[in-house]
Design a protein around this motif. Structure first.
Motif, PDB file in Angstrom:
ATOM      1  N   THR A  78     -34.508  23.871 -23.866  1.00  0.00           N
ATOM      2  CA  THR A  78     -34.445  22.625 -24.633  1.00  0.00           C
ATOM      3  C   THR A  78     -34.157  22.892 -26.104  1.00  0.00           C
ATOM      4  O   THR A  78     -33.558  22.051 -26.792  1.00  0.00           O
ATOM      5  CB  THR A  78     -35.791  21.870 -24.508  1.00  0.00           C
ATOM      6  OG1 THR A  78     -36.079  21.661 -23.133  1.00  0.00           O
ATOM      7  CG2 THR A  78     -35.749  20.526 -25.222  1.00  0.00           C
ATOM      8  N   LEU A  79     -34.554  24.058 -26.590  1.00  0.00           N
ATOM      9  CA  LEU A  79     -34.415  24.383 -28.006  1.00  0.00           C
ATOM     10  C   LEU A  79     -33.126  25.149 -28.295  1.00  0.00           C
ATOM     11  O   LEU A  79     -32.946  25.651 -29.407  1.00  0.00           O
ATOM     12  CB  LEU A  79     -35.611  25.234 -28.453  1.00  0.00           C
ATOM     13  CG  LEU A  79     -36.999  24.678 -28.114  1.00  0.00           C
ATOM     14  CD1 LEU A  79     -38.073  25.613 -28.627  1.00  0.00           C
ATOM     15  CD2 LEU A  79     -37.180  23.275 -28.678  1.00  0.00           C
ATOM     16  N   MET A  80     -32.220  25.211 -27.296  1.00  0.00           N
ATOM     17  CA  MET A  80     -30.995  26.009 -27.430  1.00  0.00           C
ATOM     18  C   MET A  80     -29.756  25.151 -27.218  1.00  0.00           C
ATOM     19  O   MET A  80     -29.723  24.314 -26.318  1.00  0.00           O
ATOM     20  CB  MET A  80     -30.970  27.126 -26.384  1.00  0.00           C
ATOM     21  CG  MET A  80     -32.150  28.058 -26.402  1.00  0.00           C
ATOM     22  SD  MET A  80     -32.031  29.220 -25.010  1.00  0.00           S
ATOM     23  CE  MET A  80     -33.624  30.057 -25.185  1.00  0.00           C
ATOM     24  N   PRO A  81     -28.699  25.375 -27.993  1.00  0.00           N
ATOM     25  CA  PRO A  81     -27.408  24.756 -27.697  1.00  0.00           C
ATOM     26  C   PRO A  81     -26.647  25.635 -26.698  1.00  0.00           C
ATOM     27  O   PRO A  81     -27.075  26.743 -26.380  1.00  0.00           O
ATOM     28  CB  PRO A  81     -26.711  24.758 -29.063  1.00  0.00           C
ATOM     29  CG  PRO A  81     -27.216  26.011 -29.712  1.00  0.00           C
ATOM     30  CD  PRO A  81     -28.656  26.158 -29.252  1.00  0.00           C
ATOM     31  N   ASP A 109     -29.254  37.448 -34.235  1.00  0.00           N
ATOM     32  CA  ASP A 109     -28.830  36.144 -34.730  1.00  0.00           C
ATOM     33  C   ASP A 109     -28.404  35.278 -33.560  1.00  0.00           C
ATOM     34  O   ASP A 109     -27.544  35.680 -32.760  1.00  0.00           O
ATOM     35  CB  ASP A 109     -27.646  36.303 -35.690  1.00  0.00           C
ATOM     36  CG  ASP A 109     -28.088  36.642 -37.102  1.00  0.00           C
ATOM     37  OD1 ASP A 109     -28.947  35.923 -37.636  1.00  0.00           O
ATOM     38  OD2 ASP A 109     -27.568  37.610 -37.669  1.00  0.00           O
ATOM     39  N   VAL A 110     -28.995  34.092 -33.432  1.00  0.00           N
ATOM     40  CA  VAL A 110     -28.605  33.130 -32.413  1.00  0.00           C
ATOM     41  C   VAL A 110     -28.602  31.743 -33.052  1.00  0.00           C
ATOM     42  O   VAL A 110     -28.679  31.621 -34.272  1.00  0.00           O
ATOM     43  CB  VAL A 110     -29.557  33.172 -31.190  1.00  0.00           C
ATOM     44  CG1 VAL A 110     -29.411  34.484 -30.443  1.00  0.00           C
ATOM     45  CG2 VAL A 110     -31.009  32.973 -31.616  1.00  0.00           C
ATOM     46  N   GLU A 111     -28.526  30.698 -32.242  1.00  0.00           N
ATOM     47  CA  GLU A 111     -28.576  29.335 -32.754  1.00  0.00           C
ATOM     48  C   GLU A 111     -29.677  28.556 -32.049  1.00  0.00           C
ATOM     49  O   GLU A 111     -29.972  28.798 -30.880  1.00  0.00           O
ATOM     50  CB  GLU A 111     -27.236  28.614 -32.557  1.00  0.00           C
ATOM     51  CG  GLU A 111     -26.162  29.062 -33.532  1.00  0.00           C
ATOM     52  CD  GLU A 111     -24.952  28.142 -33.497  1.00  0.00           C
ATOM     53  OE1 GLU A 111     -24.854  27.312 -32.564  1.00  0.00           O
ATOM     54  OE2 GLU A 111     -24.121  28.238 -34.413  1.00  0.00           O
ATOM     55  N   GLY A 112     -30.262  27.620 -32.774  1.00  0.00           N
ATOM     56  CA  GLY A 112     -31.254  26.735 -32.208  1.00  0.00           C
ATOM     57  C   GLY A 112     -30.756  25.304 -32.236  1.00  0.00           C
ATOM     58  O   GLY A 112     -29.789  24.980 -32.946  1.00  0.00           O
ATOM     59  N   GLN A 113     -31.406  24.445 -31.462  1.00  0.00           N
ATOM     60  CA  GLN A 113     -31.039  23.034 -31.436  1.00  0.00           C
ATOM     61  C   GLN A 113     -32.283  22.176 -31.627  1.00  0.00           C
ATOM     62  O   GLN A 113     -33.274  22.321 -30.917  1.00  0.00           O
ATOM     63  CB  GLN A 113     -30.355  22.675 -30.119  1.00  0.00           C
ATOM     64  CG  GLN A 113     -29.943  21.216 -30.032  1.00  0.00           C
ATOM     65  CD  GLN A 113     -29.038  20.957 -28.842  1.00  0.00           C
ATOM     66  OE1 GLN A 113     -27.939  21.486 -28.753  1.00  0.00           O
ATOM     67  NE2 GLN A 113     -29.515  20.148 -27.907  1.00  0.00           N
ATOM     68  N   LEU A 122     -30.476  30.961 -36.535  1.00  0.00           N
ATOM     69  CA  LEU A 122     -31.830  31.489 -36.624  1.00  0.00           C
ATOM     70  C   LEU A 122     -31.842  32.962 -36.250  1.00  0.00           C
ATOM     71  O   LEU A 122     -30.929  33.470 -35.593  1.00  0.00           O
ATOM     72  CB  LEU A 122     -32.786  30.697 -35.722  1.00  0.00           C
ATOM     73  CG  LEU A 122     -32.520  30.663 -34.209  1.00  0.00           C
ATOM     74  CD1 LEU A 122     -33.149  31.867 -33.508  1.00  0.00           C
ATOM     75  CD2 LEU A 122     -33.077  29.375 -33.605  1.00  0.00           C
ATOM     76  N   TRP A 123     -32.877  33.639 -36.704  1.00  0.00           N
ATOM     77  CA  TRP A 123     -33.123  35.021 -36.312  1.00  0.00           C
ATOM     78  C   TRP A 123     -34.279  35.011 -35.324  1.00  0.00           C
ATOM     79  O   TRP A 123     -35.324  34.429 -35.582  1.00  0.00           O
ATOM     80  CB  TRP A 123     -33.477  35.887 -37.515  1.00  0.00           C
ATOM     81  CG  TRP A 123     -33.764  37.315 -37.130  1.00  0.00           C
ATOM     82  CD1 TRP A 123     -34.978  37.903 -36.982  1.00  0.00           C
ATOM     83  CD2 TRP A 123     -32.799  38.332 -36.829  1.00  0.00           C
ATOM     84  NE1 TRP A 123     -34.851  39.216 -36.609  1.00  0.00           N
ATOM     85  CE2 TRP A 123     -33.516  39.518 -36.502  1.00  0.00           C
ATOM     86  CE3 TRP A 123     -31.406  38.363 -36.791  1.00  0.00           C
ATOM     87  CZ2 TRP A 123     -32.890  40.700 -36.150  1.00  0.00           C
ATOM     88  CZ3 TRP A 123     -30.782  39.557 -36.449  1.00  0.00           C
ATOM     89  CH2 TRP A 123     -31.517  40.699 -36.139  1.00  0.00           C
ATOM     90  N   LEU A 124     -34.078  35.652 -34.175  1.00  0.00           N
ATOM     91  CA  LEU A 124     -35.068  35.615 -33.102  1.00  0.00           C
ATOM     92  C   LEU A 124     -35.556  37.016 -32.764  1.00  0.00           C
ATOM     93  O   LEU A 124     -34.772  37.910 -32.463  1.00  0.00           O
ATOM     94  CB  LEU A 124     -34.450  34.981 -31.852  1.00  0.00           C
ATOM     95  CG  LEU A 124     -35.294  35.006 -30.569  1.00  0.00           C
ATOM     96  CD1 LEU A 124     -36.562  34.178 -30.758  1.00  0.00           C
ATOM     97  CD2 LEU A 124     -34.482  34.503 -29.388  1.00  0.00           C
TER      98      LEU A 124
END
Length: 252
Positions: A78-81, A109-113, A122-124
Protein backbone atom coordinates in the motif's frame (compact mmCIF):
# COMPACT_ATOMS: atom_id res chain seq x y z
CA UNK A 1 2.35 -14.53 39.02
CA UNK A 2 2.37 -18.24 38.08
CA UNK A 3 2.45 -21.38 40.22
CA UNK A 4 3.89 -24.87 39.67
CA UNK A 5 3.25 -28.00 41.78
CA UNK A 6 6.05 -29.10 44.08
CA UNK A 7 6.61 -32.78 45.03
CA UNK A 8 8.81 -34.24 47.75
CA UNK A 9 11.42 -36.96 47.23
CA UNK A 10 8.76 -39.69 47.50
CA UNK A 11 6.76 -38.07 44.78
CA UNK A 12 4.06 -36.89 47.15
CA UNK A 13 2.44 -33.53 46.48
CA UNK A 14 3.96 -31.07 48.90
CA UNK A 15 2.58 -27.75 47.74
CA UNK A 16 3.40 -25.30 44.97
CA UNK A 17 6.13 -22.87 44.00
CA UNK A 18 5.10 -19.32 43.14
CA UNK A 19 7.06 -17.51 40.40
CA UNK A 20 6.66 -13.76 40.26
CA UNK A 21 7.60 -11.32 37.50
CA UNK A 22 8.38 -7.69 38.20
CA UNK A 23 5.41 -6.16 36.37
CA UNK A 24 6.53 -2.63 37.20
CA UNK A 25 9.87 -3.11 35.46
CA UNK A 26 8.21 -4.73 32.45
CA UNK A 27 5.79 -1.83 32.14
CA UNK A 28 8.64 0.65 32.45
CA UNK A 29 10.54 -1.05 29.61
CA UNK A 30 7.41 -1.19 27.47
CA UNK A 31 6.81 2.52 28.03
CA UNK A 32 10.46 3.27 27.19
CA UNK A 33 10.24 1.27 23.96
CA UNK A 34 6.98 2.99 22.98
CA UNK A 35 8.48 6.42 23.63
CA UNK A 36 11.65 5.72 21.61
CA UNK A 37 9.63 4.11 18.82
CA UNK A 38 7.23 7.02 18.45
CA UNK A 39 9.78 9.80 18.88
CA UNK A 40 12.26 8.44 16.34
CA UNK A 41 13.06 10.93 13.57
CA UNK A 42 12.90 8.22 10.89
CA UNK A 43 9.79 6.27 9.97
CA UNK A 44 9.72 2.71 11.35
CA UNK A 45 7.48 -0.01 9.94
CA UNK A 46 7.34 -3.68 11.02
CA UNK A 47 5.86 -6.40 8.80
CA UNK A 48 5.49 -10.17 8.83
CA UNK A 49 6.67 -12.61 6.13
CA UNK A 50 3.49 -11.97 4.13
CA UNK A 51 4.15 -8.25 4.06
CA UNK A 52 1.35 -7.43 6.49
CA UNK A 53 1.99 -4.24 8.44
CA UNK A 54 2.16 -5.03 12.16
CA UNK A 55 2.99 -1.59 13.49
CA UNK A 56 4.31 1.78 12.41
CA UNK A 57 5.47 4.78 14.37
CA UNK A 58 4.20 8.35 14.38
CA UNK A 59 6.86 9.48 11.89
CA UNK A 60 5.60 6.86 9.43
CA UNK A 61 2.01 7.98 9.96
CA UNK A 62 3.01 11.56 9.16
CA UNK A 63 5.17 10.60 6.18
CA UNK A 64 2.68 8.33 4.43
CA UNK A 65 -0.55 9.99 5.58
CA UNK A 66 -2.08 6.84 7.07
CA UNK A 67 -2.99 6.48 10.72
CA UNK A 68 -1.80 3.33 12.48
CA UNK A 69 -5.45 2.25 12.63
CA UNK A 70 -5.68 2.47 8.81
CA UNK A 71 -2.30 0.90 8.04
CA UNK A 72 -1.96 -2.00 10.47
CA UNK A 73 -3.29 -5.17 8.86
CA UNK A 74 -2.77 -3.84 5.32
CA UNK A 75 -0.01 -5.13 3.05
CA UNK A 76 3.05 -2.91 2.94
CA UNK A 77 2.53 -2.72 -0.84
CA UNK A 78 0.00 0.00 0.00
CA UNK A 79 2.93 2.33 0.69
CA UNK A 80 4.63 1.62 -2.67
CA UNK A 81 4.06 2.88 -6.22
CA UNK A 82 4.62 0.69 -9.25
CA UNK A 83 6.83 -1.14 -10.13
CA UNK A 84 7.85 -1.65 -6.48
CA UNK A 85 4.31 -2.67 -5.53
CA UNK A 86 4.12 -5.31 -8.25
CA UNK A 87 7.53 -6.79 -7.45
CA UNK A 88 7.35 -6.75 -3.66
CA UNK A 89 5.60 -10.05 -2.96
CA UNK A 90 7.88 -11.99 -5.28
CA UNK A 91 10.97 -10.42 -3.77
CA UNK A 92 9.86 -11.12 -0.20
CA UNK A 93 8.91 -14.72 -0.98
CA UNK A 94 12.23 -15.29 -2.76
CA UNK A 95 14.16 -13.98 0.23
CA UNK A 96 12.28 -16.19 2.68
CA UNK A 97 12.89 -19.20 0.41
CA UNK A 98 16.53 -18.61 -0.65
CA UNK A 99 18.01 -15.91 1.58
CA UNK A 100 18.97 -13.87 -1.50
CA UNK A 101 18.55 -10.17 -0.78
CA UNK A 102 18.59 -6.85 -2.59
CA UNK A 103 17.63 -4.66 0.36
CA UNK A 104 17.96 -6.41 3.71
CA UNK A 105 21.08 -5.28 5.52
CA UNK A 106 22.09 -3.14 2.55
CA UNK A 107 19.69 -0.21 2.11
CA UNK A 108 18.75 1.46 -1.14
CA UNK A 109 17.00 4.37 -2.85
CA UNK A 110 13.38 3.54 -3.67
CA UNK A 111 10.06 5.41 -3.88
CA UNK A 112 7.13 5.60 -1.51
CA UNK A 113 3.48 6.45 -2.09
CA UNK A 114 1.37 8.51 0.27
CA UNK A 115 -2.31 8.05 1.03
CA UNK A 116 -3.14 10.86 -1.41
CA UNK A 117 -1.36 9.00 -4.22
CA UNK A 118 1.68 11.29 -4.42
CA UNK A 119 5.09 9.65 -4.59
CA UNK A 120 8.42 10.65 -3.09
CA UNK A 121 12.02 9.37 -2.98
CA UNK A 122 13.12 7.56 0.15
CA UNK A 123 16.04 5.65 1.58
CA UNK A 124 15.07 2.24 2.95
CA UNK A 125 17.01 0.06 5.40
CA UNK A 126 15.48 -3.33 6.19
CA UNK A 127 16.45 -5.75 8.95
CA UNK A 128 14.95 -9.09 9.90
CA UNK A 129 14.19 -10.30 13.39
CA UNK A 130 12.51 -13.29 15.01
CA UNK A 131 9.76 -13.10 17.60
CA UNK A 132 8.56 -16.32 19.23
CA UNK A 133 10.32 -18.20 16.45
CA UNK A 134 8.51 -16.31 13.68
CA UNK A 135 10.35 -14.27 11.06
CA UNK A 136 9.58 -10.55 10.80
CA UNK A 137 11.08 -7.52 9.09
CA UNK A 138 11.52 -3.93 10.18
CA UNK A 139 12.04 -1.08 7.75
CA UNK A 140 13.67 2.25 8.58
CA UNK A 141 12.48 4.86 6.09
CA UNK A 142 13.93 8.32 5.52
CA UNK A 143 12.30 10.89 3.23
CA UNK A 144 14.89 11.99 0.65
CA UNK A 145 12.77 14.68 -1.04
CA UNK A 146 14.88 17.59 0.18
CA UNK A 147 18.16 15.86 -0.62
CA UNK A 148 16.97 15.07 -4.14
CA UNK A 149 15.77 18.65 -4.61
CA UNK A 150 19.18 19.97 -3.51
CA UNK A 151 20.96 17.54 -5.84
CA UNK A 152 18.81 18.62 -8.78
CA UNK A 153 19.44 22.28 -8.00
CA UNK A 154 23.19 21.69 -7.88
CA UNK A 155 23.01 19.88 -11.20
CA UNK A 156 21.15 22.84 -12.73
CA UNK A 157 23.72 25.27 -11.36
CA UNK A 158 26.55 23.11 -12.66
CA UNK A 159 24.93 23.07 -16.10
CA UNK A 160 24.65 26.88 -16.05
CA UNK A 161 28.32 27.22 -15.09
CA UNK A 162 29.42 24.75 -17.76
CA UNK A 163 27.44 26.48 -20.51
CA UNK A 164 28.31 30.06 -19.49
CA UNK A 165 30.22 32.26 -21.93
CA UNK A 166 32.02 33.81 -18.93
CA UNK A 167 35.03 32.21 -17.31
CA UNK A 168 33.85 30.93 -13.92
CA UNK A 169 36.49 29.61 -11.56
CA UNK A 170 35.73 27.98 -8.20
CA UNK A 171 38.46 28.42 -5.59
CA UNK A 172 39.14 27.68 -1.94
CA UNK A 173 39.84 30.63 0.35
CA UNK A 174 43.56 29.96 0.05
CA UNK A 175 43.33 30.44 -3.71
CA UNK A 176 43.47 26.84 -4.95
CA UNK A 177 41.42 26.25 -8.10
CA UNK A 178 38.64 23.69 -7.56
CA UNK A 179 36.42 24.08 -10.63
CA UNK A 180 37.20 25.35 -14.13
CA UNK A 181 34.52 25.73 -16.77
CA UNK A 182 34.99 25.52 -20.59
CA UNK A 183 34.96 29.33 -20.92
CA UNK A 184 37.94 29.44 -18.51
CA UNK A 185 39.79 27.01 -20.78
CA UNK A 186 39.18 29.28 -23.75
CA UNK A 187 40.13 32.47 -21.94
CA UNK A 188 43.27 31.29 -20.16
CA UNK A 189 44.43 28.44 -22.39
CA UNK A 190 44.67 25.86 -19.59
CA UNK A 191 42.53 22.71 -19.64
CA UNK A 192 40.57 21.82 -16.51
CA UNK A 193 43.04 19.00 -15.85
CA UNK A 194 45.91 21.47 -15.93
CA UNK A 195 44.20 24.13 -13.81
CA UNK A 196 42.31 22.29 -11.04
CA UNK A 197 44.46 21.90 -7.94
CA UNK A 198 46.79 24.72 -8.96
CA UNK A 199 46.96 28.16 -7.30
CA UNK A 200 44.90 30.86 -8.99
CA UNK A 201 47.91 33.11 -8.58
CA UNK A 202 49.48 31.41 -11.63
CA UNK A 203 47.17 33.68 -13.67
CA UNK A 204 48.17 36.84 -11.82
CA UNK A 205 51.14 39.17 -12.32
CA UNK A 206 53.74 38.67 -9.60
CA UNK A 207 53.29 42.18 -8.27
CA UNK A 208 49.55 41.64 -7.86
CA UNK A 209 49.64 38.35 -5.91
CA UNK A 210 49.65 40.16 -2.55
CA UNK A 211 46.54 42.12 -3.52
CA UNK A 212 44.85 38.89 -4.61
CA UNK A 213 45.53 37.15 -1.30
CA UNK A 214 44.27 40.20 0.58
CA UNK A 215 41.01 39.95 -1.34
CA UNK A 216 40.68 36.30 -0.32
CA UNK A 217 41.29 37.26 3.32
CA UNK A 218 38.58 39.90 3.19
CA UNK A 219 36.07 37.45 1.73
CA UNK A 220 36.92 34.94 4.48
CA UNK A 221 35.99 37.61 7.04
CA UNK A 222 32.61 38.06 5.36
CA UNK A 223 33.50 41.41 3.80
CA UNK A 224 31.99 42.51 0.49
CA UNK A 225 34.39 43.07 -2.43
CA UNK A 226 33.55 45.22 -5.43
CA UNK A 227 33.96 44.22 -9.08
CA UNK A 228 37.36 45.23 -10.45
CA UNK A 229 39.45 45.28 -13.61
CA UNK A 230 42.86 43.69 -13.82
CA UNK A 231 45.41 41.87 -15.89
CA UNK A 232 45.71 38.10 -16.18
CA UNK A 233 48.38 35.93 -17.74
CA UNK A 234 47.42 33.19 -20.19
CA UNK A 235 49.18 29.84 -20.50
CA UNK A 236 51.05 31.15 -23.57
CA UNK A 237 52.30 34.15 -21.53
CA UNK A 238 50.04 36.66 -23.19
CA UNK A 239 48.57 39.30 -20.89
CA UNK A 240 44.84 39.97 -21.11
CA UNK A 241 42.63 42.62 -19.53
CA UNK A 242 39.69 41.22 -17.57
CA UNK A 243 36.73 42.49 -15.57
CA UNK A 244 36.31 40.26 -12.51
CA UNK A 245 34.20 39.78 -9.43
CA UNK A 246 34.76 37.44 -6.48
CA UNK A 247 31.66 36.10 -4.75
CA UNK A 248 31.73 33.82 -1.68
CA UNK A 249 29.87 30.48 -1.60
CA UNK A 250 29.17 29.40 1.95
CA UNK A 251 28.76 25.73 2.62
CA UNK A 252 26.77 24.17 5.48
Amino acid sequence: VSASPYFDQQGQYAGCLAMMTDITERKRLEALFKSVFNHAFDSIIAIDVKGTILLLNQAAEKLFGYSAFEAVGENVRTLMPEPYRRNHDGYLANYVRTGETKVIGIGRDVEGQRKDGSTFPLWLDVSEFFLNGEQHFIGIVRDMTEQHRTKEELQRLAAIVQSSDDAIVGMSLNGIIQTWNPASEQLYGYSATEAVGKPFSMLVLDERVGSLMNRFARIAKGEHTEPFEGVRVRKDGKRIDVAARFSPIWGS
